[in-house]
Structures are given as C-alpha cells and as structure tokens.
Write a protein that holds these residues in place. Structure first.
Motif, PDB file in Angstrom:
ATOM      1  N   MET A   1       0.587  -0.954   0.101  1.00  0.00           N
ATOM      2  CA  MET A   1       0.502  -0.148   0.214  1.00  0.00           C
ATOM      3  C   MET A   1       0.246   1.554  -0.214  1.00  0.00           C
ATOM      4  N   PRO A   2       1.912   1.390  -1.185  1.00  0.00           N
ATOM      5  CA  PRO A   2       2.190   2.840  -1.457  1.00  0.00           C
ATOM      6  C   PRO A   2       1.488   3.901  -1.458  1.00  0.00           C
ATOM      7  N   ILE A   3       2.137   4.847  -0.569  1.00  0.00           N
ATOM      8  CA  ILE A   3       1.699   6.275  -0.404  1.00  0.00           C
ATOM      9  C   ILE A   3       2.527   7.582  -0.404  1.00  0.00           C
ATOM     10  N   THR A   4       2.919   7.242  -1.953  1.00  0.00           N
ATOM     11  CA  THR A   4       3.562   8.292  -2.297  1.00  0.00           C
ATOM     12  C   THR A   4       2.801   9.380  -3.152  1.00  0.00           C
ATOM     13  N   ASP A   5       2.314   9.599  -3.652  1.00  0.00           N
ATOM     14  CA  ASP A   5       1.611   9.680  -4.019  1.00  0.00           C
ATOM     15  C   ASP A   5       0.779  11.456  -2.825  1.00  0.00           C
ATOM     16  N   PHE A   6       1.456  11.410  -1.483  1.00  0.00           N
ATOM     17  CA  PHE A   6       1.427  12.139  -0.607  1.00  0.00           C
ATOM     18  C   PHE A   6       2.358  13.317  -0.149  1.00  0.00           C
ATOM     19  N   ASN A   7       3.152  12.578  -1.070  1.00  0.00           N
ATOM     20  CA  ASN A   7       4.803  13.091  -0.937  1.00  0.00           C
ATOM     21  C   ASN A   7       4.410  14.901  -1.982  1.00  0.00           C
ATOM     22  N   PHE A  67       4.418   5.817  12.149  1.00  0.00           N
ATOM     23  CA  PHE A  67       3.742   5.032  12.621  1.00  0.00           C
ATOM     24  C   PHE A  67       3.225   3.819  11.996  1.00  0.00           C
ATOM     25  N   THR A  68       2.953   2.894  12.736  1.00  0.00           N
ATOM     26  CA  THR A  68       2.656   1.176  11.832  1.00  0.00           C
ATOM     27  C   THR A  68       1.003   1.577  11.046  1.00  0.00           C
ATOM     28  N   PHE A  69       0.463   1.684  10.058  1.00  0.00           N
ATOM     29  CA  PHE A  69      -1.301   1.386   9.864  1.00  0.00           C
ATOM     30  C   PHE A  69      -1.903   0.295  11.208  1.00  0.00           C
ATOM     31  N   GLY A  70      -3.345   0.968  11.596  1.00  0.00           N
ATOM     32  CA  GLY A  70      -4.347   0.165  12.035  1.00  0.00           C
ATOM     33  C   GLY A  70      -3.721   0.236  13.688  1.00  0.00           C
ATOM     34  N   GLN A  71      -2.268   1.247  14.370  1.00  0.00           N
ATOM     35  CA  GLN A  71      -1.818   0.819  15.417  1.00  0.00           C
ATOM     36  C   GLN A  71      -1.807   1.859  16.055  1.00  0.00           C
ATOM     37  N   TYR A  89      -5.156   3.576   5.768  1.00  0.00           N
ATOM     38  CA  TYR A  89      -4.741   3.333   4.631  1.00  0.00           C
ATOM     39  C   TYR A  89      -5.655   2.922   3.651  1.00  0.00           C
ATOM     40  N   ASP A  90      -7.141   3.175   3.547  1.00  0.00           N
ATOM     41  CA  ASP A  90      -6.887   2.281   2.577  1.00  0.00           C
ATOM     42  C   ASP A  90      -8.326   2.759   1.336  1.00  0.00           C
ATOM     43  N   GLY A  91      -8.478   1.954   0.037  1.00  0.00           N
ATOM     44  CA  GLY A  91      -9.196   2.434  -0.977  1.00  0.00           C
ATOM     45  C   GLY A  91      -8.116   4.348  -1.424  1.00  0.00           C
ATOM     46  N   GLY A  92      -7.070   4.976  -0.951  1.00  0.00           N
ATOM     47  CA  GLY A  92      -6.344   5.431  -1.224  1.00  0.00           C
ATOM     48  C   GLY A  92      -6.312   6.508  -0.831  1.00  0.00           C
ATOM     49  N   THR A 106     -12.786  15.162  22.880  1.00  0.00           N
ATOM     50  CA  THR A 106     -13.400  15.443  22.042  1.00  0.00           C
ATOM     51  C   THR A 106     -12.826  14.754  20.517  1.00  0.00           C
ATOM     52  N   GLN A 107     -13.409  13.722  19.479  1.00  0.00           N
ATOM     53  CA  GLN A 107     -12.794  13.351  18.502  1.00  0.00           C
ATOM     54  C   GLN A 107     -13.033  13.871  17.719  1.00  0.00           C
ATOM     55  N   GLY A 108     -11.310  13.899  16.898  1.00  0.00           N
ATOM     56  CA  GLY A 108     -10.606  14.022  16.124  1.00  0.00           C
ATOM     57  C   GLY A 108     -11.115  13.418  14.474  1.00  0.00           C
ATOM     58  N   ARG A 109     -10.584  13.797  13.449  1.00  0.00           N
ATOM     59  CA  ARG A 109     -10.799  12.989  11.916  1.00  0.00           C
ATOM     60  C   ARG A 109     -10.620  13.621  11.534  1.00  0.00           C
ATOM     61  N   ILE A 110      -9.108  13.231  10.518  1.00  0.00           N
ATOM     62  CA  ILE A 110      -8.476  13.880   9.360  1.00  0.00           C
ATOM     63  C   ILE A 110      -8.670  12.726   8.051  1.00  0.00           C
ATOM     64  N   VAL A 111      -9.385  13.226   6.497  1.00  0.00           N
ATOM     65  CA  VAL A 111      -9.431  12.041   5.496  1.00  0.00           C
ATOM     66  C   VAL A 111      -8.468  12.792   5.057  1.00  0.00           C
ATOM     67  N   ARG A 112      -7.429  12.552   4.156  1.00  0.00           N
ATOM     68  CA  ARG A 112      -6.736  12.632   3.520  1.00  0.00           C
ATOM     69  C   ARG A 112      -7.271  12.355   2.131  1.00  0.00           C
ATOM     70  N   GLU A 113      -7.583  12.618   0.546  1.00  0.00           N
ATOM     71  CA  GLU A 113      -6.757  11.638   0.055  1.00  0.00           C
ATOM     72  C   GLU A 113      -6.999  12.178  -1.147  1.00  0.00           C
ATOM     73  N   VAL A 114      -5.507  11.851  -2.324  1.00  0.00           N
ATOM     74  CA  VAL A 114      -4.902  12.750  -3.656  1.00  0.00           C
ATOM     75  C   VAL A 114      -5.719  12.626  -4.976  1.00  0.00           C
ATOM     76  N   ALA A 115      -5.430  13.180  -5.662  1.00  0.00           N
ATOM     77  CA  ALA A 115      -6.732  12.518  -7.062  1.00  0.00           C
ATOM     78  C   ALA A 115      -5.403  13.697  -8.186  1.00  0.00           C
TER      79      ALA A 115
END
Length: 136
Positions: A1-7, A67-71, A89-92, A106-115
């Motif tokens: 699951m490479p995430i190089t698009d975020f670089n 970090f390690t995904f999911g931990q 990291y799932d579905g890009g 208070t919960q926080g969440r950030i969803v990032r995606e590259v197109a």
C-alpha cells in the motif's frame, strides 16, 4: 500500500468552514495564516506498513512521526501537542483518527486523498467539519 502520491509540497487552494473548525478546535490565532495560506510539505518514507511522515510549514515548524497502519501511537502535531492517533490507509484515503483531540474527549478525524495534483483534507473536530484543498 504505497502512499507516495501524498509526498510533496502542497499549497492551499481553497477552504470551506475553516474558521469555524479552527475556533472549535482551539487553534491559536497566530497559526491561522499559516494554515490558511501557507505551504505544507508532506514527506513520507515507507517500509511495509511502517511509515515516517514529516510535515513542515512555511513558518519554520516541522514535526516527524513514525507509525504503523492500524496501530495507535503518540502523534506530535504541528502545535507541539501529543495525541493518541490511529492512521489507516484504505481505498487511496489516509485517515487519522484521534479519540481525544483536546483532553476533554472530543474526537478528531482527518481524511486525506489525492487526485492528480490535488490533495483534499476533510477534517472533523467533534461536530465541526472543514474541507481544505491543496494543489501540488
């Protein structure tokens, strides 16, 4: 699951509801200009599911987390505060979830995606959501 698009270096293009989010999250006013109009650099290095992520701002601040995904791990934010965060990291989509962003539960969440050359962040603090769009 490479995430190089975020670089890369991402410059703010547009925001939606950002002032309300920054207010709700208690972000000090001196950081608002950097968040809204500065450049953010995301640099990743990855070995399997283990990722080192460095975020840098045009104001000279920089933070590196591994970090390690999911931990769950202790993530240090650009504000210097540490929070227990889980990144998947799932579905890009790169999703950061923190059960207690403010020390008050208070919960926080950030969803990032590259197109292509666009990075979209949908960030939520409690019931307040903002959308930030960056161009490479």
């Amino acid at each position: 699951m490479p995430i190089t698009d975020f670089n890369g270096t991402w410059k703010a293009k547009s925001t939606d509801n950002l002032d309300a989010y920054l207010t709700a999250a208690g972000v000090p006013a001196e950081y608002w200009d950097t968040i809204k109009s500065g450049t953010v650099t995301h640099e990743f290095s990855q070995a399997g599911d283990s990722v080192t992520w460095t975020n840098s701002g045009n104001d000279g601040r920089s933070v590196t987390n591994t970090f390690t995904f999911g931990q769950t791990f202790s993530e240090t934010g650009m504000d210097g505060k540490s929070r227990q965060t889980t990144i998947t990291y799932d579905g890009g989509k790169l999703t950061s979830t923190c059960a207690d962003m403010d020390g008050k539960g208070t919960q926080g969440r950030i969803v990032r995606e590259v197109a292509g050359n666009t990075l979209t962040e949908t960030t939520t603090f409690g019931s307040t959501t903002a959308k930030l769009v960056y161009q490479k």
